[in-house]
Write a protein that holds these residues in place. Sequence first.
Motif, PDB file in Angstrom:
ATOM      1  N   GLU A   1       2.399   3.802  37.670  1.00  0.00           N
ATOM      2  CA  GLU A   1       3.823   3.670  37.308  1.00  0.00           C
ATOM      3  C   GLU A   1       3.969   5.188  36.807  1.00  0.00           C
ATOM      4  OE1 GLU A   1       6.230   1.502  37.790  1.00  0.00           O
ATOM      5  OE2 GLU A   1       4.761   0.411  38.955  1.00  0.00           O
ATOM      6  N   PRO A   2       5.112   5.672  37.092  1.00  0.00           N
ATOM      7  CA  PRO A   2       5.293   7.187  36.579  1.00  0.00           C
ATOM      8  C   PRO A   2       5.909   6.830  35.171  1.00  0.00           C
ATOM      9  CG  PRO A   2       7.395   6.161  38.260  1.00  0.00           C
ATOM     10  CD  PRO A   2       6.027   5.304  38.320  1.00  0.00           C
ATOM     11  N   THR A   3       6.560   5.909  34.826  1.00  0.00           N
ATOM     12  CA  THR A   3       7.044   5.776  33.322  1.00  0.00           C
ATOM     13  C   THR A   3       5.936   5.410  32.340  1.00  0.00           C
ATOM     14  OG1 THR A   3       7.721   3.317  33.496  1.00  0.00           O
ATOM     15  CG2 THR A   3       9.215   5.093  34.021  1.00  0.00           C
ATOM     16  N   VAL A   4       4.645   5.183  32.781  1.00  0.00           N
ATOM     17  CA  VAL A   4       3.689   4.853  31.702  1.00  0.00           C
ATOM     18  C   VAL A   4       2.778   6.059  31.251  1.00  0.00           C
ATOM     19  CG1 VAL A   4       1.518   3.669  31.748  1.00  0.00           C
ATOM     20  CG2 VAL A   4       3.262   2.648  32.741  1.00  0.00           C
ATOM     21  N   LEU A   5       2.740   6.243  29.774  1.00  0.00           N
ATOM     22  CA  LEU A   5       2.291   7.379  29.434  1.00  0.00           C
ATOM     23  C   LEU A   5       0.877   6.915  28.919  1.00  0.00           C
ATOM     24  CD1 LEU A   5       5.156   8.881  27.229  1.00  0.00           C
ATOM     25  CD2 LEU A   5       4.565   9.714  29.418  1.00  0.00           C
ATOM     26  N   GLU A   6      -0.162   7.980  28.921  1.00  0.00           N
ATOM     27  CA  GLU A   6      -1.363   7.861  28.498  1.00  0.00           C
ATOM     28  C   GLU A   6      -1.440   8.320  27.079  1.00  0.00           C
ATOM     29  OE1 GLU A   6      -4.971   8.551  30.617  1.00  0.00           O
ATOM     30  OE2 GLU A   6      -3.761   7.895  32.427  1.00  0.00           O
ATOM     31  N   LEU A   7      -1.412   7.734  25.867  1.00  0.00           N
ATOM     32  CA  LEU A   7      -1.591   8.207  24.686  1.00  0.00           C
ATOM     33  C   LEU A   7      -2.858   7.904  23.855  1.00  0.00           C
ATOM     34  CD1 LEU A   7       2.284   6.771  23.633  1.00  0.00           C
ATOM     35  CD2 LEU A   7       1.557   9.318  24.629  1.00  0.00           C
ATOM     36  N   ARG A   8      -2.804   8.634  23.063  1.00  0.00           N
ATOM     37  CA  ARG A   8      -4.157   8.515  22.095  1.00  0.00           C
ATOM     38  C   ARG A   8      -3.821   7.903  20.898  1.00  0.00           C
ATOM     39  NH1 ARG A   8      -6.979  13.967  22.586  1.00  0.00           N
ATOM     40  NH2 ARG A   8      -4.985  14.630  22.215  1.00  0.00           N
ATOM     41  N   ALA A   9      -4.776   7.054  20.197  1.00  0.00           N
ATOM     42  CA  ALA A   9      -4.361   6.333  18.840  1.00  0.00           C
ATOM     43  C   ALA A   9      -4.771   7.123  17.865  1.00  0.00           C
ATOM     44  CB  ALA A   9      -5.219   4.916  18.780  1.00  0.00           C
ATOM     45  N   PRO A  10      -4.409   7.070  16.714  1.00  0.00           N
ATOM     46  CA  PRO A  10      -3.611   6.289  16.368  1.00  0.00           C
ATOM     47  C   PRO A  10      -1.994   6.621  16.534  1.00  0.00           C
ATOM     48  CG  PRO A  10      -4.203   7.478  14.468  1.00  0.00           C
ATOM     49  CD  PRO A  10      -5.008   8.258  15.742  1.00  0.00           C
ATOM     50  N   LEU A  11      -1.223   5.427  16.855  1.00  0.00           N
ATOM     51  CA  LEU A  11       0.273   6.039  17.108  1.00  0.00           C
ATOM     52  C   LEU A  11       1.124   4.771  16.628  1.00  0.00           C
ATOM     53  CD1 LEU A  11       1.618   5.272  20.183  1.00  0.00           C
ATOM     54  CD2 LEU A  11      -0.891   6.218  20.525  1.00  0.00           C
ATOM     55  N   LYS A  12       2.129   4.881  16.548  1.00  0.00           N
ATOM     56  CA  LYS A  12       3.108   3.680  16.343  1.00  0.00           C
ATOM     57  C   LYS A  12       4.126   3.939  17.368  1.00  0.00           C
ATOM     58  CE  LYS A  12       2.486   3.024  11.225  1.00  0.00           C
ATOM     59  NZ  LYS A  12       1.312   4.287  11.133  1.00  0.00           N
ATOM     60  N   VAL A  13       4.804   2.626  18.029  1.00  0.00           N
ATOM     61  CA  VAL A  13       5.937   2.816  19.056  1.00  0.00           C
ATOM     62  C   VAL A  13       6.863   1.879  18.623  1.00  0.00           C
ATOM     63  CG1 VAL A  13       6.272   2.229  21.468  1.00  0.00           C
ATOM     64  CG2 VAL A  13       3.905   3.218  20.815  1.00  0.00           C
ATOM     65  N   PHE A  14       8.027   2.227  18.115  1.00  0.00           N
ATOM     66  CA  PHE A  14       9.234   1.665  18.024  1.00  0.00           C
ATOM     67  C   PHE A  14      10.209   1.662  19.088  1.00  0.00           C
ATOM     68  CE2 PHE A  14       7.383   3.723  14.049  1.00  0.00           C
ATOM     69  CZ  PHE A  14       7.262   2.555  13.384  1.00  0.00           C
ATOM     70  N   GLY A  15      10.760   0.544  19.181  1.00  0.00           N
ATOM     71  CA  GLY A  15      11.858   0.614  20.469  1.00  0.00           C
ATOM     72  C   GLY A  15      12.661  -0.594  20.049  1.00  0.00           C
ATOM     73  N   ASP A  16      13.769  -0.905  21.197  1.00  0.00           N
ATOM     74  CA  ASP A  16      14.755  -1.730  21.063  1.00  0.00           C
ATOM     75  C   ASP A  16      15.681  -1.637  19.697  1.00  0.00           C
ATOM     76  OD1 ASP A  16      15.775  -3.920  22.227  1.00  0.00           O
ATOM     77  OD2 ASP A  16      14.718  -5.452  21.233  1.00  0.00           O
ATOM     78  N   LEU A  17      15.965  -0.462  19.556  1.00  0.00           N
ATOM     79  CA  LEU A  17      16.881  -0.164  18.656  1.00  0.00           C
ATOM     80  C   LEU A  17      18.361  -0.388  18.704  1.00  0.00           C
ATOM     81  CD1 LEU A  17      15.139   2.849  16.939  1.00  0.00           C
ATOM     82  CD2 LEU A  17      15.356   0.635  15.914  1.00  0.00           C
TER      83      LEU A  17
END
Length: 92
Positions: free
Chosen positions: A45-61
């Motif tokens: 999927e082109p919209t999927v990012l590969e990220l490394r921990a630690p991280l926080k994701v916030f959405g639905d604002l």
Amino acid sequence: CVSSAFLAQLLRAPEDAPAVDAPFAFSETMVTRLCDEVQAILVNEPTVLELRAPLKVFGDLHGQYSDLLRLFSSFGTPTYGCAEEAVGGTLP
């Protein structure tokens, strides 16, 4: 295809559904295989990012700027270094 077996189980008619106290309907092997199938789909999927921990994701604002500021106050603001790494580019 494990996903077909999952869907068949999940979409059973209500009268055929297991009792509330019945054991979990899916085996560990089935769940693992389903996760493997999903991963194979998502990796392309082109919209999927590969990220490394630690991280926080916030959405639905939904444009609630005050909620965003509250999250930044509670958890800290993002840094340019983290953002650059996340998107694989550089910021001005």
